[in-house]
Scaffold this motif. Sequence first.
Motif, PDB file in Angstrom:
ATOM      1  N   ARG A 181       0.806  -1.217   0.000  1.00  0.00           N
ATOM      2  CA  ARG A 181       0.000   0.000   0.000  1.00  0.00           C
ATOM      3  C   ARG A 181       0.842   1.271   0.000  1.00  0.00           C
ATOM      4  O   ARG A 181       0.492   2.248  -0.654  1.00  0.00           O
ATOM      5  CB  ARG A 181      -0.926  -0.010   1.214  1.00  0.00           C
ATOM      6  CG  ARG A 181      -1.887   1.161   1.281  1.00  0.00           C
ATOM      7  CD  ARG A 181      -2.778   1.069   2.501  1.00  0.00           C
ATOM      8  NE  ARG A 181      -3.480  -0.217   2.540  1.00  0.00           N
ATOM      9  CZ  ARG A 181      -4.235  -0.609   3.552  1.00  0.00           C
ATOM     10  NH1 ARG A 181      -4.382   0.169   4.609  1.00  0.00           N
ATOM     11  NH2 ARG A 181      -4.842  -1.775   3.523  1.00  0.00           N
ATOM     12  N   VAL A 201      -5.644   0.035  -2.529  1.00  0.00           N
ATOM     13  CA  VAL A 201      -5.787  -0.492  -1.174  1.00  0.00           C
ATOM     14  C   VAL A 201      -6.254  -1.944  -1.195  1.00  0.00           C
ATOM     15  O   VAL A 201      -5.704  -2.807  -0.484  1.00  0.00           O
ATOM     16  CB  VAL A 201      -6.762   0.385  -0.363  1.00  0.00           C
ATOM     17  CG1 VAL A 201      -7.117  -0.285   0.958  1.00  0.00           C
ATOM     18  CG2 VAL A 201      -6.153   1.765  -0.112  1.00  0.00           C
ATOM     19  N   LEU A 202      -7.251  -2.253  -2.004  1.00  0.00           N
ATOM     20  CA  LEU A 202      -7.783  -3.619  -2.045  1.00  0.00           C
ATOM     21  C   LEU A 202      -6.753  -4.604  -2.594  1.00  0.00           C
ATOM     22  O   LEU A 202      -6.616  -5.718  -2.086  1.00  0.00           O
ATOM     23  CB  LEU A 202      -9.055  -3.663  -2.898  1.00  0.00           C
ATOM     24  CG  LEU A 202     -10.278  -2.944  -2.329  1.00  0.00           C
ATOM     25  CD1 LEU A 202     -11.459  -3.073  -3.277  1.00  0.00           C
ATOM     26  CD2 LEU A 202     -10.639  -3.506  -0.954  1.00  0.00           C
ATOM     27  N   SER A 222      -3.610  -4.432  -2.390  1.00  0.00           N
ATOM     28  CA  SER A 222      -2.429  -4.539  -1.538  1.00  0.00           C
ATOM     29  C   SER A 222      -2.717  -5.242  -0.219  1.00  0.00           C
ATOM     30  O   SER A 222      -1.856  -5.273   0.662  1.00  0.00           O
ATOM     31  CB  SER A 222      -1.855  -3.149  -1.260  1.00  0.00           C
ATOM     32  OG  SER A 222      -2.805  -2.342  -0.564  1.00  0.00           O
ATOM     33  N   THR A 223      -3.908  -5.830  -0.066  1.00  0.00           N
ATOM     34  CA  THR A 223      -4.213  -6.568   1.158  1.00  0.00           C
ATOM     35  C   THR A 223      -3.340  -7.812   1.254  1.00  0.00           C
ATOM     36  O   THR A 223      -2.816  -8.321   0.248  1.00  0.00           O
ATOM     37  CB  THR A 223      -5.692  -6.976   1.194  1.00  0.00           C
ATOM     38  OG1 THR A 223      -5.988  -7.775   0.045  1.00  0.00           O
ATOM     39  CG2 THR A 223      -6.588  -5.743   1.203  1.00  0.00           C
TER      40      THR A 223
END
Length: 215
Positions: A47, A178-179, A181-182
């Motif tokens: 992220r 963001v999603l 990079s989880t």
Amino acid sequence: MPPITKERPLSISLQETLTLLSALSLAILSPGPAIIATIQAAFAHGRERALPYGLGLATGASLWCLAALFGLAVLFRLNPALLSGMMIFGGCYLLWFAWRLWRGATQPLPAAAQGPKHGAWRGFLGGIALNLSNPKPALFYATLILSVFPRPLAGAEQAAIYAICLGTEYFWYALVAVLASTGAMRLRYFAAKFWIDRACAVAMALLGVLLILEH
């Protein structure tokens, strides 16, 4: 003598706003160089690197919106050679970007995926550069704005349209960064890094070739 009435100022309606948001969101999320690069950056670097990069991509796209509002798309139509030159340059830039992805598929990730402190600023500028390498968004924005707002636009309306487009670009690129990079998504990436990087490189190269051929 008839009473003097003030001309009603132009305004952006809710329907126009929703139409602009919907069309722009679909365009952002459709497979293209920027969204592919955002996902790959999130997979590979997490992220802290992907979010500034995605925001840079959003900023670069919004600059094409400004160009459309200021009439650059009209200049492209009046001078096709200028557009062709920019498309060839942009296609070559995407091919170079694809080559870097292809070469990096066989290389291990750096020990610190987040990188040095200046990495965020460098990623932000890199995102702007990637989106500015493709002039097609200027034509897209010009067509979208003319179709949704088929009338002369006041300065305040142009500012509002730019703010809506900038906010939409920021929202989707940040969400994707963001999603993707989880932890779960990155673990899957690490398990298939070679194939994912090579697939992204091929997709980016095809988009670059198409951009060159379309000139």
